[in-house]
Design an enzyme around this catalytic site. Structure first.
Site, mmCIF file in Angstrom:
data_model
loop_
_atom_site.group_PDB
_atom_site.id
_atom_site.type_symbol
_atom_site.label_atom_id
_atom_site.label_comp_id
_atom_site.label_asym_id
_atom_site.label_seq_id
_atom_site.Cartn_x
_atom_site.Cartn_y
_atom_site.Cartn_z
ATOM 1 N N TYR A 152 34.110 31.634 -1.609
ATOM 2 C CA TYR A 152 35.118 32.237 -2.540
ATOM 3 C C TYR A 152 36.385 31.459 -2.359
ATOM 4 C CZ TYR A 152 38.369 35.641 -4.594
ATOM 5 O OH TYR A 152 39.361 36.193 -5.442
ATOM 6 N N ALA A 154 36.639 28.387 -1.307
ATOM 7 C CA ALA A 154 36.377 27.036 -1.937
ATOM 8 C C ALA A 154 36.523 26.761 -3.637
ATOM 9 C CB ALA A 154 34.890 26.518 -1.447
#
Length: 245
Positions: A152, A154
């Site tokens: 998430y 990233a």
């Protein structure tokens, strides 16, 4: 001029609140979600939208996003404002995260942002005098690493990269910004997505409460209005003090 607005992730939460906020301004509002947002569309009609489209769309699917764009073009003739809220979250330790889960988060949150942003910008005919606006919902997690949320984090960091690149590419005709919410009281914070431990940690912020979707929606209205004319390429936090970059 009656603005033409597209809101994704409009079935509930931040997306539904944004769609309703624009409806109250009398805008033409297209609402898209992987589930048909017809209920939220009814609320938007009742709130005073000039016209409402409620459409099902998987933002990670290129053909579905193209079809969404065709529907918006056919109904509105173009687009003045995008508010891209569609996204998912995933909590798990790295060593317990299958590649398939990583791929799904990236597909919806980052690929979806790319596909929807590309489609929407292609429908915009803004000018330096009257710029169109694109607002992408990122996250306060985009600014720092958080254990057990790496896919998430990233994906949302990638959304900020898209925003900064597009802001430079399309200025001054289109202004592109991100909103980075902190803990907002939506189903994303529910037990199906986040552990009780993390919900408790989310409350350990200076304002000691979850934000409301409407508080995020108010910022989208600002960024799309005259007050937002000197904002582009920014990640603006609505977070109760969860981070202070």
């Amino acid at each position: 001029m009656t603005r033409r607005v597209l809101v994704t992730g409009a079935y509930r939460g931040i997306g539904a609140a944004c769609a309703l906020a624009f409806a109250k301004t009398g805008a033409h509002v297209a609402m898209a979600d992987i589930r048909s947002p017809e209920g939220a569309g009814h609320a938007a009609r009742e709130a005073g939208a000039a016209e409402v489209l409620a459409l099902a769309c998987d933002v990670s699917d290129e053909a579905a996003v193209f079809a969404l764009g065709q529907s918006v073009r056919g109904a509105f003739g173009g687009l003045d404002v995008l508010v891209h809220c569609a996204g998912i979250i995933h909590e798990a330790p790295l060593l317990e995260t299958p590649v398939a889960d990583f791929d799904r988060v990236i597909a919806v949150n980052l690929r979806g942002s790319f596909l929807v942003g590309k489609m929407a910008i292609g429908l915009m005919d803004g000018s330096e005098q009257v710029p169109a606006r694109a607002v992408m919902i990122a996250s306060d997690m985009a600014y720092y690493g958080r254990e057990t949320f790496s896919p998430y984090v990233a994906s949302k960091h990638g959304v900020l990269g898209l925003v900064r690149s597009w802001a430079k590419e399309f200025a001054p005709r289109i202004l592109v910004n991100a909103i980075c919410p902190g803990p907002i009281d939506t189903e994303m914070l529910g037990a199906d997505n986040m552990s009780a431990e993390w919900r408790a940690r989310e409350l350990s912020i200076p304002l000691a409460r979850f934000g409301k979707p409407e508080e995020v929606a108010e910022l989208t209205i600002f960024l799309a209005g005259d007050g937002g004319r000197y904002f582009t390429g920014q990640g603006i936090s609505v977070n109760g003090g969860s981070i202070m970059p």
